[in-house]
Design a protein around this motif. Structure first.
Motif, PDB file in Angstrom:
ATOM      1  N   UNK A  58       0.835  -1.216   0.000  1.00 17.05           N
ATOM      2  CA  UNK A  58       0.000   0.000   0.000  1.00 17.05           C
ATOM      3  C   UNK A  58       0.861   1.254   0.000  1.00 17.05           C
ATOM      4  N   UNK A  59       0.514   2.178  -0.870  1.00 19.11           N
ATOM      5  CA  UNK A  59       1.265   3.429  -0.968  1.00 19.11           C
ATOM      6  C   UNK A  59       0.626   4.492  -0.082  1.00 19.11           C
ATOM      7  N   UNK A  60       1.420   5.470   0.316  1.00 15.83           N
ATOM      8  CA  UNK A  60       0.957   6.537   1.194  1.00 15.83           C
ATOM      9  C   UNK A  60       1.151   7.884   0.491  1.00 15.83           C
ATOM     10  N   UNK A  61       0.065   8.648   0.419  1.00 15.95           N
ATOM     11  CA  UNK A  61       0.103   9.981  -0.181  1.00 15.95           C
ATOM     12  C   UNK A  61      -0.140  11.016   0.913  1.00 15.95           C
ATOM     13  N   UNK A  62       0.598  12.113   0.866  1.00 14.02           N
ATOM     14  CA  UNK A  62       0.545  13.130   1.918  1.00 14.02           C
ATOM     15  C   UNK A  62       0.029  14.441   1.331  1.00 14.02           C
ATOM     16  N   UNK A  63      -1.070  14.938   1.909  1.00 12.95           N
ATOM     17  CA  UNK A  63      -1.607  16.246   1.556  1.00 12.95           C
ATOM     18  C   UNK A  63      -1.106  17.263   2.567  1.00 12.95           C
ATOM     19  N   UNK A  64      -0.665  18.420   2.077  1.00 10.91           N
ATOM     20  CA  UNK A  64      -0.068  19.447   2.934  1.00 10.91           C
ATOM     21  C   UNK A  64      -0.902  20.723   2.887  1.00 10.91           C
ATOM     22  N   UNK A  65      -0.969  21.408   4.037  1.00 11.07           N
ATOM     23  CA  UNK A  65      -1.685  22.677   4.142  1.00 11.07           C
ATOM     24  C   UNK A  65      -0.941  23.581   5.110  1.00 11.07           C
ATOM     25  N   UNK A  66      -1.107  24.891   4.936  1.00  3.34           N
ATOM     26  CA  UNK A  66      -0.482  25.888   5.797  1.00  3.34           C
ATOM     27  C   UNK A  66      -1.556  26.808   6.355  1.00  3.34           C
ATOM     28  N   UNK A  67      -1.534  27.008   7.666  1.00  4.29           N
ATOM     29  CA  UNK A  67      -2.495  27.874   8.336  1.00  4.29           C
ATOM     30  C   UNK A  67      -1.747  28.954   9.111  1.00  4.29           C
ATOM     31  N   UNK A 159      -9.333  20.356   9.148  1.00  6.03           N
ATOM     32  CA  UNK A 159      -9.345  21.819   9.248  1.00  6.03           C
ATOM     33  C   UNK A 159     -10.732  22.316   9.631  1.00  6.03           C
ATOM     34  N   UNK A 160     -11.782  21.788   8.981  1.00 11.06           N
ATOM     35  CA  UNK A 160     -13.147  22.233   9.296  1.00 11.06           C
ATOM     36  C   UNK A 160     -13.515  21.900  10.744  1.00 11.06           C
ATOM     37  N   UNK A 161     -13.140  20.706  11.196  1.00  9.64           N
ATOM     38  CA  UNK A 161     -13.436  20.334  12.577  1.00  9.64           C
ATOM     39  C   UNK A 161     -12.675  21.212  13.562  1.00  9.64           C
ATOM     40  N   UNK A 162     -11.451  21.563  13.221  1.00 11.99           N
ATOM     41  CA  UNK A 162     -10.653  22.430  14.097  1.00 11.99           C
ATOM     42  C   UNK A 162     -11.236  23.836  14.149  1.00 11.99           C
ATOM     43  N   UNK A 163     -11.653  24.370  13.013  1.00 13.38           N
ATOM     44  CA  UNK A 163     -12.269  25.699  12.993  1.00 13.38           C
ATOM     45  C   UNK A 163     -13.544  25.718  13.836  1.00 13.38           C
ATOM     46  N   UNK A 164     -14.312  24.654  13.752  1.00  9.61           N
ATOM     47  CA  UNK A 164     -15.537  24.579  14.558  1.00  9.61           C
ATOM     48  C   UNK A 164     -15.223  24.532  16.049  1.00  9.61           C
ATOM     49  N   UNK A 165     -14.118  23.904  16.416  1.00 10.59           N
ATOM     50  CA  UNK A 165     -13.764  23.787  17.836  1.00 10.59           C
ATOM     51  C   UNK A 165     -13.315  25.107  18.440  1.00 10.59           C
ATOM     52  N   UNK A 166     -12.992  26.111  17.612  1.00 13.39           N
ATOM     53  CA  UNK A 166     -12.528  27.396  18.147  1.00 13.39           C
ATOM     54  C   UNK A 166     -13.683  28.304  18.560  1.00 13.39           C
ATOM     55  N   UNK A 167     -14.923  27.924  18.283  1.00 10.45           N
ATOM     56  CA  UNK A 167     -16.052  28.727  18.744  1.00 10.45           C
ATOM     57  C   UNK A 167     -16.225  28.539  20.244  1.00 10.45           C
ATOM     58  N   UNK A 168     -16.623  29.592  20.983  1.00 10.66           N
ATOM     59  CA  UNK A 168     -16.716  29.483  22.445  1.00 10.66           C
ATOM     60  C   UNK A 168     -17.889  28.616  22.886  1.00 10.66           C
ATOM     61  N   UNK A 169     -17.777  28.090  24.112  1.00  7.01           N
ATOM     62  CA  UNK A 169     -18.865  27.329  24.696  1.00  7.01           C
ATOM     63  C   UNK A 169     -19.985  28.233  25.183  1.00  7.01           C
ATOM     64  N   UNK A 170     -20.986  27.613  25.806  1.00  8.50           N
ATOM     65  CA  UNK A 170     -22.170  28.365  26.210  1.00  8.50           C
ATOM     66  C   UNK A 170     -21.829  29.462  27.220  1.00  8.50           C
ATOM     67  N   UNK A 171     -21.084  29.114  28.263  1.00 10.83           N
ATOM     68  CA  UNK A 171     -20.768  30.102  29.295  1.00 10.83           C
ATOM     69  C   UNK A 171     -19.881  31.206  28.742  1.00 10.83           C
ATOM     70  N   UNK A 172     -18.862  30.834  27.997  1.00 12.01           N
ATOM     71  CA  UNK A 172     -17.977  31.852  27.413  1.00 12.01           C
ATOM     72  C   UNK A 172     -18.739  32.717  26.414  1.00 12.01           C
ATOM     73  N   UNK A 244     -12.331  30.420   7.730  1.00 13.56           N
ATOM     74  CA  UNK A 244     -11.506  29.717   6.744  1.00 13.56           C
ATOM     75  C   UNK A 244     -10.389  30.600   6.206  1.00 13.56           C
ATOM     76  N   UNK A 245     -10.423  31.885   6.549  1.00 12.90           N
ATOM     77  CA  UNK A 245      -9.374  32.793   6.080  1.00 12.90           C
ATOM     78  C   UNK A 245      -8.003  32.450   6.655  1.00 12.90           C
ATOM     79  N   UNK A 246      -7.953  31.699   7.750  1.00 10.18           N
ATOM     80  CA  UNK A 246      -6.656  31.353   8.343  1.00 10.18           C
ATOM     81  C   UNK A 246      -5.913  30.335   7.482  1.00 10.18           C
ATOM     82  N   UNK A 247      -6.609  29.700   6.544  1.00 14.43           N
ATOM     83  CA  UNK A 247      -5.975  28.704   5.673  1.00 14.43           C
ATOM     84  C   UNK A 247      -5.270  29.443   4.541  1.00 14.43           C
ATOM     85  N   UNK A 248      -3.974  29.555   4.636  1.00 11.69           N
ATOM     86  CA  UNK A 248      -3.195  30.279   3.631  1.00 11.69           C
ATOM     87  C   UNK A 248      -2.875  29.399   2.424  1.00 11.69           C
TER      88      UNK A 248
END
Length: 305
Positions: A58-67, A159-172, A244-248
């Motif tokens: 099995x071969x392995x392919x690597x996708x790269x991104x910069x934020x 990336x999408x899951x990480x962006x969603x995790x940066x939203x504040x919780x209920x109390x914050x 999504x603007x943080x994704x350069x």
């Protein structure tokens, strides 16, 4: 006469050592010459088998991104913002991106692979995702998968899951909304003050002292307006989380696998097989030579039995 005997003995010993070295090297060359076909065929067979296994592996392919993490415009002491949880350092952002919370969300976005439990899928994805933080606020994301499309899709899901995790919780969120309401009210009051001072300053053209007083007040009000405007902007960003603007550099679609070249693997395997066969032949030759020694033959006989 005694000195002559000693010299002869030393010369004989030196000649014997040289003869032993020459005999050992000649024995090795003879051993290689007698088994040259075995060495060549064995190394060739090992190289072909290794090349075949490397080709079908099995071969392995690597996708790269910069934020690039956004730089906060305010500090908590100046803005009096109660929660600034998503103003992350690069190290914190990298840890959050590879956390089970984010990876689980990414797996759900791509659907769970068939035949795998949630724990198995999480363990597999954990080894596929790598994040490297930099001091300048940059994050380098590398995601490996069996195909280029899968690698790119998984990188986008992370990336999408990480962006969603940066939203504040209920109390914050409640604290931020209260702070936003207060900053907005202060901004509106300051704008009304600036409007009134502008009118008063324009009407006091013949009163230099009053004009200078109103000018200083207008300048102070303008500074307050800039401050409250910056606060409201920052609080809004905190409420929305990272965009999504943080994704350069979006996740790339890799074209080449990350595995070693098949030819190099085959060559290394052939060389290793040749060395192993030569070592084995030397051991066999030494065993046969020892079997002809009367002092060693009984020990070898006992070892066989």
């Amino acid at each position: 006469m005694k000195m002559h005997l000693v010299l002869d003995t030393g010369g004989t010993l030196e000649r014997n050592l040289e003869d032993a070295d020459e005999v050992g090297l000649l024995d090795l060359l003879i051993l290689v010459a007698e088994n040259i076909k075995l060495l060549l065929l064995g190394s060739l067979l090992a190289g072909l088998i290794t090349a075949g296994l490397a080709y079908i592996a099995p071969k392995s392919y690597v996708s790269q991104a910069t934020l690039a993490l956004p730089v906060p415009t305010l500090t908590p002491a100046r803005a009096s913002v109660p929660a600034m949880a998503n103003n992350l350092t690069p190290l914190q952002a990298a840890a959050l991106m590879t956390s089970p919370r984010v990876l689980d969300s990414a797996i759900r976005r791509l659907k769970l692979p068939e035949g795998q439990t949630a724990e198995q899928a999480l363990e597999q994805v954990t080894h596929q995702v790598k994040v490297t933080p930099e001091q300048e606020g940059l994050l380098y994301l590398e995601v490996a998968a069996a195909t280029p499309v899968q690698a790119q899709a998984l990188a986008n899901a992370v990336i999408d899951a990480w962006l969603e995790s940066t939203t504040p919780g209920e109390r914050a969120r409640a604290d931020l909304e209260n702070a936003f309401s207060l900053a907005k009210s202060s901004l509106e009051a300051t704008q009304r003050m600036i409007k009134r001072l502008s009118v008063d300053t324009g009407a006091a053209t013949n009163k230099n002292l009053e004009q200078r007083h109103d000018g200083s007040a207008l300048l102070a009000a303008a500074e307050l307006q800039a401050r409250y405007l910056s606060e409201t902007t920052e609080i809004l960003r905190l409420l929305r989380g990272y965009s999504r603007d943080v994704v350069k550099q979006p996740p790339t679609l890799p074209t080449q696998s990350e595995s070693l070249p098949v030819g190099l693997i085959a060559l290394l395997a052939a060389v290793a097989a040749a060395m192993a066969l030569l070592l084995w032949l030397c051991i066999v030759q030494a065993w046969r030579s020892a079997a002809r020694d009367p002092r060693v033959a009984p020990k070898l006989s006992r070892l066989r039995s």
